[in-house]
Scaffold this active site. Structure first.
Site, PDB file in Angstrom:
ATOM      1  N   GLY A   1       6.146   1.301  10.358  1.00 46.81           N
ATOM      2  CA  GLY A   1       6.677   0.471  11.559  1.00 46.81           C
ATOM      3  C   GLY A   1       7.755   0.245  11.523  1.00 46.81           C
ATOM      4  O   GLY A   1       8.504  -0.687  12.108  1.00 46.81           O
TER       5      GLY A   1
ATOM      6  N   GLU B   1       8.756  -6.806   4.735  1.00 46.11           N
ATOM      7  CA  GLU B   1       7.447  -6.866   4.113  1.00 46.11           C
ATOM      8  C   GLU B   1       7.709  -6.935   2.378  1.00 46.11           C
ATOM      9  O   GLU B   1       7.018  -7.734   1.610  1.00 46.11           O
ATOM     10  CB  GLU B   1       6.723  -5.505   4.389  1.00 46.11           C
ATOM     11  CG  GLU B   1       6.006  -5.695   5.816  1.00 46.11           C
ATOM     12  CD  GLU B   1       5.627  -4.264   6.192  1.00 46.11           C
ATOM     13  OE1 GLU B   1       4.498  -4.069   6.633  1.00 46.11           O
ATOM     14  OE2 GLU B   1       6.050  -3.211   5.634  1.00 46.11           O
TER      15      GLU B   1
ATOM     16  N   ALA C   1      -0.750  -0.142   4.411  1.00 47.74           N
ATOM     17  CA  ALA C   1      -0.029   0.733   3.387  1.00 47.74           C
ATOM     18  C   ALA C   1      -0.101   2.170   4.440  1.00 47.74           C
ATOM     19  O   ALA C   1      -1.216   2.403   4.936  1.00 47.74           O
ATOM     20  CB  ALA C   1      -0.363   0.969   2.366  1.00 47.74           C
ATOM     21  N   ASP C   2       0.757   2.861   4.266  1.00 47.61           N
ATOM     22  CA  ASP C   2       0.727   4.419   4.669  1.00 47.61           C
ATOM     23  C   ASP C   2      -0.169   5.209   3.476  1.00 47.61           C
ATOM     24  O   ASP C   2      -0.411   6.286   4.190  1.00 47.61           O
ATOM     25  CB  ASP C   2       2.052   4.914   5.379  1.00 47.61           C
ATOM     26  CG  ASP C   2       2.685   3.771   6.206  1.00 47.61           C
ATOM     27  OD1 ASP C   2       1.913   3.629   7.284  1.00 47.61           O
ATOM     28  OD2 ASP C   2       3.857   3.403   6.012  1.00 47.61           O
TER      29      ASP C   2
END
EC number: 5.3.1.6
Length: 239
Positions: free
Chosen positions: A113, A119, A98-99
Site C-alpha cells: 500500500g 509503518e 504483511a504481504d
C-alpha cells in the site's frame, strides 16, 4: 423484497474471513491505557475497527498512532483517539499486516500500500510488534513471489534504478490507477518495486537502505509475533 446484487458489490472471500478472525484476536491483546501503533492495509483496518468496538463497549482509555492517512481515517471513524509519534513517550504494541511472512524467520515484506516507511518507524518503535496475516501469506523463502518496495526521493530515482539494474534486478516504478504517472506516497516520494533474492532479511534491509536516495524499504527483519488465520484456528508464531 430481496436486495438486488450490484456488479460492484464486494463478496467476502475465505481470505477476508481469515483476516477478520486474526483481527478480532489481536484486538483482545490490547489492554486499557495502552498506546497502540495502527498499521495500514486491509487486515490492519479490520483490527482498527475491532479495537474501536472494544473502546466503545468497554470504555477503554487507548490512544492510537496511525501509520498512514488511510489508517488515520479508519481510526477516526472507529472512534479511536489519535496521537502523533512525538506526543507519546513510547508505543506499547504495534499491530500491522504483511504481504509475505517467512515461516522460519518471521521476516516480512510490507509496503503493497506504499506506507512501509511510516509503518516501520511505528512498528520498530513499539515494545511489541505483532503481525496479522492469513495462511496464504506464509512463504518458505522471502521475496520469491512479492517484490520489495523502495520509497525513494524523486530527485534520485534514475540513479537508484541504474544501481538496481547493476545488481541484476528488474526494478519498476510503481504507477497508480485513477491518474497518470507514478504513485506518490504520503511523504511525497516515489516507489520502486524490485524482485530481489533475500537470504538474510536483516542484511538485505540494511543494504537497500544504504543506496543513496532510498528513504526506506519494505523488508522487515524485526517482528515479535505473527497471528496466522487458518480455516480451523488462529496460529501464533513466535521467534
Amino acid at each position: 423484497m430481496a436486495r438486488t446484487k450490484k456488479a460492484n458489490d464486494e463478496v467476502p472471500t475465505d481470505s477476508d474471513s481469515l483476516k477478520l478472525k486474526v483481527a478480532k484476536q489481536a484486538a483482545k491483546l490490547v489492554k486499557d491505557e495502552m498506546v497502540v501503533g495502527l498499521g495500514s492495509g486491509s487486515t490492519a483496518n479490520l483490527f482498527i475497527q475491532e479495537l474501536g468496538k472494544r473502546i466503545v463497549e468497554e470504555e477503554l482509555y487507548i490512544y492510537g498512532v496511525p501509520t498512514s492517512f488511510d489508517s488515520r481515517m479508519v481510526a477516526s471513524t472507529a472512534g479511536i483517539p489519535l496521537i502523533s509519534l512525538d506526543q507519546c513517550g513510547e508505543i506499547d504494541i504495534a499491530v500491522d499486516g504483511a504481504d509475505e511472512v517467512c515461516k522460519s524467520t518471521l521476516s516480512l515484506i510490507k509496503g503493497g500500500g506504499g506506507c512501509h516507511t511510516m509503518e516501520k518507524i511505528v512498528d520498530y518503535h513499539a515494545k511489541e510488534f505483532i503481525v496479522l496475516a492469513d495462511e496464504g501469506k506464509l512463504v518458505d523463502s522471502l521475496g520469491d513471489k512479492t517484490p520489495v518496495p523502495l520509497e525513494v526521493i524523486p530527485f534520485a530515482y534514475s540513479t537508484i534504478l541504474n544501481k538496481l539494474l547493476k545488481m541484476n534486478t528488474a526494478p519498476v516504478i510503481r504507477t497508480g490507477s485513477g491518474k497518470m504517472g507514478p504513485v506518490i506516497t504520503d511523504n511525497g516520494n516515489m516507489i520502486i518495486d524490485v524482485f530481489i533474492s533475500i537470504d538474510d532479511a536483516e542484511e538485505t534491509e540494511i543494504m537497500l537502505n544504504n543506496i543513496p536516495g532510498v528513504l526506506e524499504n519494505g523488508v522487515f527483519s524485526k517482528c515479535d509475533k505473527v497471528l496466522i488465520g487458518t480455516s480451523k484456528k488462529v496460529e501464533i508464531l513466535k521467534k
